[in-house]
Design an enzyme around this catalytic site. Structure first.
Site, mmCIF file in Angstrom:
data_model
loop_
_atom_site.group_PDB
_atom_site.id
_atom_site.type_symbol
_atom_site.label_atom_id
_atom_site.label_comp_id
_atom_site.label_asym_id
_atom_site.label_seq_id
_atom_site.Cartn_x
_atom_site.Cartn_y
_atom_site.Cartn_z
ATOM 1 N N HIS A 199 0.809 -1.219 0.000
ATOM 2 C CA HIS A 199 0.000 0.000 0.000
ATOM 3 C C HIS A 199 0.846 1.275 0.000
ATOM 4 O O HIS A 199 0.556 2.238 0.715
ATOM 5 C CB HIS A 199 -0.962 0.010 1.188
ATOM 6 C CG HIS A 199 -1.995 -1.081 1.141
ATOM 7 N ND1 HIS A 199 -2.531 -1.559 -0.030
ATOM 8 C CD2 HIS A 199 -2.591 -1.794 2.152
ATOM 9 C CE1 HIS A 199 -3.411 -2.510 0.231
ATOM 10 N NE2 HIS A 199 -3.460 -2.683 1.540
ATOM 11 N N HIS A 216 -9.792 1.419 1.396
ATOM 12 C CA HIS A 216 -9.575 0.210 2.182
ATOM 13 C C HIS A 216 -10.577 0.126 3.343
ATOM 14 O O HIS A 216 -10.210 -0.175 4.480
ATOM 15 C CB HIS A 216 -8.149 0.188 2.723
ATOM 16 C CG HIS A 216 -7.614 -1.162 3.058
ATOM 17 N ND1 HIS A 216 -8.109 -1.922 4.093
ATOM 18 C CD2 HIS A 216 -6.618 -1.903 2.506
ATOM 19 C CE1 HIS A 216 -7.438 -3.057 4.172
ATOM 20 N NE2 HIS A 216 -6.523 -3.073 3.213
ATOM 21 N N GLU A 271 -11.840 -4.144 -2.404
ATOM 22 C CA GLU A 271 -10.997 -3.031 -2.830
ATOM 23 C C GLU A 271 -10.788 -3.086 -4.350
ATOM 24 O O GLU A 271 -9.893 -3.769 -4.838
ATOM 25 C CB GLU A 271 -9.642 -3.103 -2.137
ATOM 26 C CG GLU A 271 -9.707 -3.242 -0.629
ATOM 27 C CD GLU A 271 -8.414 -3.796 -0.059
ATOM 28 O OE1 GLU A 271 -7.342 -3.204 -0.328
ATOM 29 O OE2 GLU A 271 -8.471 -4.840 0.614
#
Length: 355
Positions: A105, A180, A317
């Site tokens: 991420h 998220h 996601e």
């Protein structure tokens, strides 16, 4: 709505990182915080008209230490980059690894750790409410090339929450942005293992023990990844399948087949028989990461004091495939000067129709 404010910034002042910025109306009530441009509150009605928060959220100070990305905008590159390295136009770039030899991420100081600037909330002629948060990620931040100007727009339109990520760059770079949020359609408290999940994907991406794809898409047929018909989330969660054992549950990208010319495609549909709430996820992205909250271990306490564990929430996601910068056969995540990155997500809430 739940109060997250850490103090009144005063008339006309920009909110600080963990002040709650409220959106929404009669069908949905939404709250966003600027730290991580994150979705902090999403209240939807059940079959009796009772509103409850269906995303996991923290007290204000909790977001400063959050490493589970609760509700956050993640980037510059959502999901994982193998070894934190990739080559673009003959130059190797290195992103610091923050999980088991991968950059997750965006690395240890990704967008979830950054405060975005919030524009004023806008009310449209149709009664919609929208908010845009902006940030400039400097060249070299976390190892990514190019200065990236990012905007994250939240818009509440009736029973839908629209999330749009856009970005431009002054040098070639890679971009993959998503939200998220962790969902529990019962409202906080109770398991999601009885939620019925449908992901209309014929293929998914198998991964290694670091959750890096091992190759191209594989058929879901005959596996616990066949979620093309509504399936209780917990039915296969602990099945003796090597992929589920490797990731401790679902943590895989499902390939979205968007019909030619279609604006958006169905990524997933989830129903909670208990509350009657439903969630439909639409997107323009090539994949959706389905994550069953495998690393929720009771150490995170929500703003109501609840400790959350695996089985208490799930993530959907929409995004590009993991490790795309190192996989030339995957859809490209390269963004060049003069181009505009755009990613759209629609979260549509409803009720189970009587049968």
């Amino acid at each position: 709505m739940t109060d997250l404010s850490v103090g009144d910034p005063g008339p006309g002042a920009a909110p600080v990182g963990t002040d709650l910025i409220e959106l929404g109306g009669s069908a949905l009530q939404v709250g966003v915080v600027a730290l991580g441009a994150r979705l902090a509150v999403l209240r939807a009605p059940d079959r009796d008209g009772t509103f409850a928060d269906v995303v996991l959220g923290l007290d204000p100070d909790g977001y400063r230490d959050d490493r589970a990305f609760l509700g956050a905008t993640v980037g510059r590159f959502a999901n994982r980059i193998d070894g934190g390295t990739f080559v673009l136009d003959g130059r190797r770039h290195t992103v610091p690894c923050n999980e088991n030899g991968v950059a997750l991420h965006g690395g240890p100081d990704g967008f979830d750790r950054q405060v975005f600037a919030a524009d004023p909330v806008v009310t449209g002629p149709d009664g919609s409410r929208s908010l845009t948060l902006r940030r400039t990620s400097p060249d070299g931040e976390n190892g990514f090339p190019g200065t990236l100007d990012v905007a994250v727009a939240y818009a509440v339109r009736g029973a839908e929450l629209h999330i749009e990520h856009t970005a431009t760059t002054d040098a070639p770079t890679v971009v993959n942005l998503t939200n998220h949020a962790y969902f529990n359609l019962t409202g906080h408290g109770g398991t999601v293992e009885g939620h019925r999940v449908r992901i209309p994907a014929d293929h998914f991406l198998p991964v290694d023990d670091r959750l890096i794809p091992t190759g191209g898409p594989a058929p879901v047929a005959g596996t616990p990844f066949d979620l093309r018909t509504p399936t209780p989330l917990g039915r296969h969660l602990r099945a003796p399948h090597p992929q589920l054992a490797r990731t401790r549950g679902y943590d895989h990208t499902f390939v979205i087949d968007r019909p030619a010319g279609a604006d958006l495609a169905l990524a997933a549909h989830v129903e909670d028989p208990g509350s009657g709430r439903t969630l439909t996820v639409l997107t323009d992205q090539p994949g959706v990461q389905f994550y069953s909250g495998n690393f929720l271990d009771g150490t995170i306490r929500l703003r109501d004091g609840t400790a959350v564990r695996q089985g208490d929430a799930f993530c959907l996601e929409p995004q590009h495939y993991p490790n795309s910068p190192n996989e030339p056969d995957f859809p490209s995540t390269v963004l060049r000067p003069g181009e505009r990155y755009r990613s759209r997500i629609v979260l549509r809430f409803g009720l189970i129709e009587p049968r």
